[in-house]
Scaffold this motif. Structure first.
Motif, short mmCIF file in Angstrom:
data_model
loop_
_atom_site.label_atom_id
_atom_site.label_comp_id
_atom_site.label_asym_id
_atom_site.label_seq_id
_atom_site.Cartn_x
_atom_site.Cartn_y
_atom_site.Cartn_z
N SER A 113 26.57 0.13 60.62
CA SER A 113 26.17 -0.94 61.53
C SER A 113 27.15 -1.11 62.68
O SER A 113 27.13 -2.13 63.37
N ASP A 115 27.34 -0.06 65.70
CA ASP A 115 26.83 -0.30 67.04
C ASP A 115 25.94 -1.55 67.13
O ASP A 115 25.32 -1.79 68.15
N HIS A 116 25.91 -2.33 66.08
CA HIS A 116 25.12 -3.57 66.07
C HIS A 116 26.05 -4.76 66.25
O HIS A 116 27.15 -4.78 65.73
N ASP A 117 25.58 -5.76 66.97
CA ASP A 117 26.34 -6.98 67.15
C ASP A 117 26.16 -7.83 65.89
O ASP A 117 25.06 -8.29 65.60
N VAL A 118 27.22 -8.01 65.16
CA VAL A 118 27.16 -8.81 63.93
C VAL A 118 28.03 -10.06 64.05
O VAL A 118 28.46 -10.62 63.06
#
Length: 197
Positions: A113, A115-118
């Protein structure tokens, strides 16, 4: 004792035996529950992340759980039971049939994950359409930007709310119209007339 008026027959089993056969407990953060895991029943405990609810420990859930487990010296076999094996057994579900075990570790899932904004964000500033109850297609960040651009400092009065381009209804949270201030009830002074005769 209760069997005399409930007419339940558990075949001579103790309540703790019935509990261990029929109940699965779960916890988000419970140091005392982990400490008492053998009294509760190690096969009846599951850890839950409770994502995406606001009371969850996400995104630091693995680290916080590790602290609790380490503080209570929980061995690996019991960690496995509480984190996944008990749930797999109770629900007859094998997640590793869908995602290989080596790709389901905390490290592997975080790498996947990357490259995902978490980041943790407040969702209270979104402006959903009243008709569809959805945030417009511009995305959630666009809704936050729109909210910041149009929201007065104290919130909207119902009549002043901007209209949704799709349904024409006011969007966002409205604050109630100000009510006239009421002064506390006052009593009239009582006068006593004294007469002399």
């Amino acid at each position: 004792m209760h069997a005399t008026w409930t007419l339940q027959d558990f075949g001579g089993k103790q309540p703790s035996e019935i509990f261990r056969e029929h109940f699965l407990t779960c916890f988000i953060s419970d140091p005392i529950g982990v400490k008492l895991r053998h009294d509760i029943g190690i096969d009846n405990i599951c850890w839950e992340a409770d994502y995406p609810h606001s009371d969850s420990m996400w995104p630091n859930a693995p680290e916080q759980l590790h602290e609790v487990l380490t503080a209570n010296s929980v061995p690996d076999d019991e960690i496995n039971k509480m984190t996944h094996e008990n749930a797999m057994r109770w629900y007859s579900f094998d997640p590793f049939a869908h995602v290989p075990r080596e790709q389901a570790t905390v490290g592997a899932l975080r790498r996947a994950s990357g490259d995902h904004d978490v980041s943790v964000r407040s969702r209270s500033h979104q402006i959903p359409c009243r008709e569809t109850r959805r945030v417009p297609q511009e995305g959630r960040s666009g809704a936050r930007r729109r909210a910041a651009e149009v929201r007065p400092a104290g919130g909207w009065l119902a009549a002043d709310r901007p209209a949704c381009a799709r349904c024409g209804q006011g969007v966002g949270r409205a604050r109630p119209a100000p009510q006239p201030r009421r002064s506390p009830a006052r009593t009239k002074p009582v006068s006593y007339a004294m007469t002399t005769s």
